[in-house]
Design a protein around this motif. Structure first.
Motif, PDB file in Angstrom:
ATOM      1  N   GLY A 197       0.832  -1.110  -0.244  1.00  0.00           N
ATOM      2  CA  GLY A 197       0.172  -0.016   0.099  1.00  0.00           C
ATOM      3  C   GLY A 197       0.760   1.203  -0.025  1.00  0.00           C
ATOM      4  N   PHE A 198       1.907   1.249   0.853  1.00  0.00           N
ATOM      5  CA  PHE A 198       2.872   2.477   0.816  1.00  0.00           C
ATOM      6  C   PHE A 198       3.413   2.598  -0.161  1.00  0.00           C
ATOM      7  N   ARG A 199       4.106   1.408  -0.811  1.00  0.00           N
ATOM      8  CA  ARG A 199       4.968   1.582  -1.884  1.00  0.00           C
ATOM      9  C   ARG A 199       4.362   1.619  -3.353  1.00  0.00           C
ATOM     10  N   GLU A 200       3.422   0.837  -3.496  1.00  0.00           N
ATOM     11  CA  GLU A 200       2.829   0.902  -4.846  1.00  0.00           C
ATOM     12  C   GLU A 200       1.568   1.704  -4.833  1.00  0.00           C
ATOM     13  N   LEU A 201       0.724   1.791  -3.820  1.00  0.00           N
ATOM     14  CA  LEU A 201      -0.500   2.583  -4.203  1.00  0.00           C
ATOM     15  C   LEU A 201      -0.403   4.013  -3.906  1.00  0.00           C
ATOM     16  N   GLY A 202       0.934   4.434  -3.100  1.00  0.00           N
ATOM     17  CA  GLY A 202       1.175   5.740  -2.709  1.00  0.00           C
ATOM     18  C   GLY A 202       0.553   5.898  -1.562  1.00  0.00           C
ATOM     19  N   ALA A 203      -0.162   5.394  -0.728  1.00  0.00           N
ATOM     20  CA  ALA A 203      -0.784   5.403   0.499  1.00  0.00           C
ATOM     21  C   ALA A 203      -0.020   6.164   1.536  1.00  0.00           C
ATOM     22  N   GLN A 204      -0.578   7.239   2.143  1.00  0.00           N
ATOM     23  CA  GLN A 204      -0.061   7.817   3.373  1.00  0.00           C
ATOM     24  C   GLN A 204      -0.597   7.070   4.406  1.00  0.00           C
ATOM     25  N   THR A 205      -1.771   6.762   4.525  1.00  0.00           N
ATOM     26  CA  THR A 205      -2.644   6.318   5.714  1.00  0.00           C
ATOM     27  C   THR A 205      -3.402   4.969   4.940  1.00  0.00           C
ATOM     28  N   LEU A 206      -3.254   3.832   5.920  1.00  0.00           N
ATOM     29  CA  LEU A 206      -4.001   2.651   5.723  1.00  0.00           C
ATOM     30  C   LEU A 206      -5.197   2.615   6.680  1.00  0.00           C
ATOM     31  N   VAL A 207      -6.335   2.244   6.347  1.00  0.00           N
ATOM     32  CA  VAL A 207      -7.593   2.293   6.874  1.00  0.00           C
ATOM     33  C   VAL A 207      -8.018   0.849   7.119  1.00  0.00           C
ATOM     34  N   MET A 208      -8.290   0.270   8.440  1.00  0.00           N
ATOM     35  CA  MET A 208      -9.181  -0.709   8.878  1.00  0.00           C
ATOM     36  C   MET A 208     -10.258  -0.517   9.533  1.00  0.00           C
ATOM     37  N   VAL A 209     -11.157  -1.165   9.152  1.00  0.00           N
ATOM     38  CA  VAL A 209     -12.527  -0.862   9.966  1.00  0.00           C
ATOM     39  C   VAL A 209     -13.040  -2.154  10.266  1.00  0.00           C
ATOM     40  N   ALA A 210     -13.345  -2.135  11.772  1.00  0.00           N
ATOM     41  CA  ALA A 210     -13.760  -3.492  12.496  1.00  0.00           C
ATOM     42  C   ALA A 210     -14.572  -3.147  13.735  1.00  0.00           C
TER      43      ALA A 210
END
Length: 162
Positions: free
Chosen positions: A117-130
């Motif tokens: 996610g950080f490397r390929e998608l360029g995400a700065q934040t990862l989201v989990m919903v639970a």
């Protein structure tokens, strides 16, 4: 900046990789069915197949990836990670085969997908919903995620049910 969550335990024999072909996606459907107890199979299986096909279309469109943890050729855990429009990437469908839980499979898979996610998608934040009381929240905390927001859902009954 965002630090990668750190998995405290990984299964030593698991191979974490994106689903690659029709056989992998068929295993994905079967894994979900093993994880989803209490549903009528005749109704639930078509729903699961349709949802998996939708995730596969998102993968093919380059919006993210669907990952599996494999022991040999067997898919034993899975999840998806998809980009949004705001430098976010959101996890979907984190599942571990009931016979393989608490072995570090999902934690290692979350770590693997986070790196992607950080490397390929360029995400700065990862989201989990639970759900706050669901067992998965413990996994997410164990691999380094912290609660930052609450999400509420309200369902309105149709008028004939009031």
């Amino acid at each position: 900046t965002c630090a990668l969550p750190i998995s405290r335990s990984r299964h030593p024999d698991a191979v974490n990789r994106p689903l690659a072909d029709d056989a992998d996606w068929a295993q994905s459907v079967q894994l979900t069915l093993r994880c989803d107890e209490g549903y009528e199979l005749a109704v639930h299986e078509p729903f699961v197949r349709t949802r998996a096909a939708g995730y596969r279309r998102l993968v093919e469109a380059g919006r993210g990836s669907w990952f599996g943890a494999f022991l040999g050729e067997r898919l034993v855990a899975q999840l998806g990670l998809f980009a949004t429009d705001r430098n976010l990437a959101r996890f979907q469908g984190v599942e571990t085969d009931p016979g393989f839980r608490r072995q570090g499979l999902a934690g290692g898979l979350v770590q693997h997908a986070s790196e992607y996610g950080f490397r390929e998608l360029g995400a700065q934040t990862l989201v989990m919903v639970a759900e706050p009381d669901y067992v998965a929240i413990d996994l997410y905390h164990a691999v380094g995620f912290a609660g930052t927001e609450n999400q509420l859902q309200v369902t309105r009954r149709p008028p004939e049910e009031n």
